[in-house]
Scaffold this active site. Structure first.
Site, short mmCIF file in Angstrom:
data_model
loop_
_atom_site.label_atom_id
_atom_site.label_comp_id
_atom_site.label_asym_id
_atom_site.label_seq_id
_atom_site.Cartn_x
_atom_site.Cartn_y
_atom_site.Cartn_z
N ARG A 178 0.76 -1.25 -0.06
CA ARG A 178 0.18 0.10 -0.08
C ARG A 178 0.84 1.19 -0.03
O ARG A 178 0.67 2.26 -0.74
CB ARG A 178 -0.93 0.13 1.33
CG ARG A 178 -2.22 -0.30 0.99
CD ARG A 178 -2.73 -0.93 2.41
NE ARG A 178 -1.91 -1.85 2.71
CZ ARG A 178 -2.10 -3.22 2.32
NH1 ARG A 178 -3.16 -3.54 1.85
NH2 ARG A 178 -1.29 -4.25 2.83
N THR A 179 1.75 1.47 0.84
CA THR A 179 2.49 2.56 1.17
C THR A 179 3.15 3.05 0.06
O THR A 179 2.99 4.15 -0.60
CB THR A 179 3.29 2.53 2.40
OG1 THR A 179 2.53 2.05 3.43
CG2 THR A 179 4.07 3.95 2.76
N ARG A 184 11.40 3.74 3.14
CA ARG A 184 11.05 2.98 4.31
C ARG A 184 12.37 2.11 4.48
O ARG A 184 12.84 1.59 3.57
CB ARG A 184 9.74 1.93 3.80
CG ARG A 184 9.59 0.90 4.82
CD ARG A 184 8.50 -0.07 4.51
NE ARG A 184 7.22 0.73 4.94
CZ ARG A 184 5.92 0.28 4.83
NH1 ARG A 184 5.62 -1.05 4.49
NH2 ARG A 184 4.91 1.00 5.42
N LYS A 202 27.23 -2.98 -1.19
CA LYS A 202 28.58 -2.46 -1.36
C LYS A 202 28.77 -1.78 -0.03
O LYS A 202 29.95 -1.43 0.10
CB LYS A 202 28.91 -1.87 -2.70
CG LYS A 202 28.84 -2.74 -4.03
CD LYS A 202 29.09 -1.66 -5.14
CE LYS A 202 28.97 -2.42 -6.58
NZ LYS A 202 29.05 -1.91 -7.84
N HIS A 220 5.53 6.10 11.46
CA HIS A 220 5.08 6.06 10.14
C HIS A 220 4.18 7.21 10.07
O HIS A 220 3.06 6.95 10.04
CB HIS A 220 4.30 4.67 10.11
CG HIS A 220 4.12 4.20 8.71
ND1 HIS A 220 3.96 4.96 7.58
CD2 HIS A 220 3.58 3.14 8.36
CE1 HIS A 220 3.56 4.52 6.61
NE2 HIS A 220 3.34 3.18 6.78
#
Ligand code: NCD
Length: 305
Positions: A53-54, A104, A83, A132
């Site tokens: 969703r986000t 995120r 890396k 959030h």
């Protein structure tokens, strides 16, 4: 507002401004239209942790504003991450290409680290169990749209309150409003962090804690359900112990107020019976639509469109 890193960062006025702007974008979202406001701008979505969703919501928001999107849903597999590039350098690099970034990550504070290097706005799409902000914002927007106010109401926040970054964001954002009564419902091992409870009490809010969900159903204007956060448990057994402890059923909803709201950030596992979806008080799919409008408002604000 330069970035959106933490739910604490926003003032009461900024919140109301964002919600008004989100409301103005709702018809565009509902009618699935495209605007030209962000023409020529690029959003980069950097997701180091799974999302459905986000990420889609940030991207849909940018596309509906008329902008374009570059996206990586598996940042942990990129050359930067494998890396050993610092998040600071990744921020510097991506901000040479994109006009705004949504990110995120599984570690608390990591979005702020990337933002340090970025010369363009960075939006926190969830950092570990910490915060959030955009989910919290769309939850408050949904409450305001349905309840008509963000003051003087009772919210029962239920579930894995220790690990739910959404529950943490809701508390931080609601603490900018007056007269909110918080009821936290969680098993003893998954209680709301003390720092959040104490913070609310010190600001003068009424806070109560219980393990008994059924006992609070009659009292709540907003029932905010959360998922047991499987990915934050050290072993499967601990997760299974708590899974299924709280389930909202059709039977239980009979006890709730006639005009109560039932919200959930999704994904749902088993904590709300599917039959409850037909209840007009269930707002979780409406929240998805509101999320796009809210993120359009946020992008427009950060890009000063
Ligand atoms: C939430 C999250 O990722 O924290 N989901 C979301 O963003 N809609 C809630 C969850 O995963 O339980």
């Amino acid at each position: 507002m330069n970035h959106l890193l933490s739910s604490q960062d926003l003032s009461h006025e900024q919140l109301l401004g964002l919600f008004d702007k989100a409301k103005s974008f709702l018809p565009t979202v509902k009618e699935k239209k495209m605007l030209k406001l962000a023409e020529g701008k690029i959003l980069a979505t950097l997701f180091y942790e799974p999302s459905t969703r986000t990420r889609f919501s940030f991207e849909t928001a940018m596309l509906r504003l008329g902008g374009k999107v570059i996206s990586n849903p598996q940042m942990e597999g990129t050359s930067s991450a494998t890396k050993g590039e610092s998040l600071y350098d990744t921020g510097k690099t991506v901000s040479e290409m994109a006009d705004i970034i949504a990110m995120r990550h599984s570690a608390m504070g990591s979005v702020a680290e990337l933002a340090q290097g970025s010369k363009v706005p960075v939006m926190n799409g969830g950092d570990g169990a910490g915060d959030h902000p955009t989910q919290g914002l769309l939850d408050l927007f949904t409450i305001r749209e349905n309840l008509g106010r963000l003051e003087n109401f009772t919210i029962a926040i239920i579930g894995d309150l220790k690990n739910s970054r959404v529950a943490h964001a809701q508390c931080a954002l609601l603490s900018k409003f007056e007269g909110v009564k918080f009821i936290f419902v969680a098993p003893a091992e998954l209680k709301m962090p003390k720092v959040i409870v104490d913070g609310l009490i010190n600001k003068g809010f009424s806070v109560s804690e219980t393990e008994d969900m059924a006992a609070v159903m009659e009292e709540a204007d907003v029932i905010s359900m959360t998922r047991v956060q499987k990915e934050r448990f050290e072993n499967e057994a601990d997760y299974l112990k708590h899974k299924g402890v709280y389930v909202i059923t059709v039977e239980l909803m009979k006890k709730a107020k006639k005009d109560a709201l039932l919200i959930h950030p999704l994904p749902r596992v088993d904590e709300i019976e599917v039959e409850v979806d037909a209840d007009p008080r269930a707002k979780y799919f409406e929240q998805v639509e509101n999320g796009v409008a809210l993120r359009m408002a946020l992008i427009a604000t950060l890009l000063k469109l």
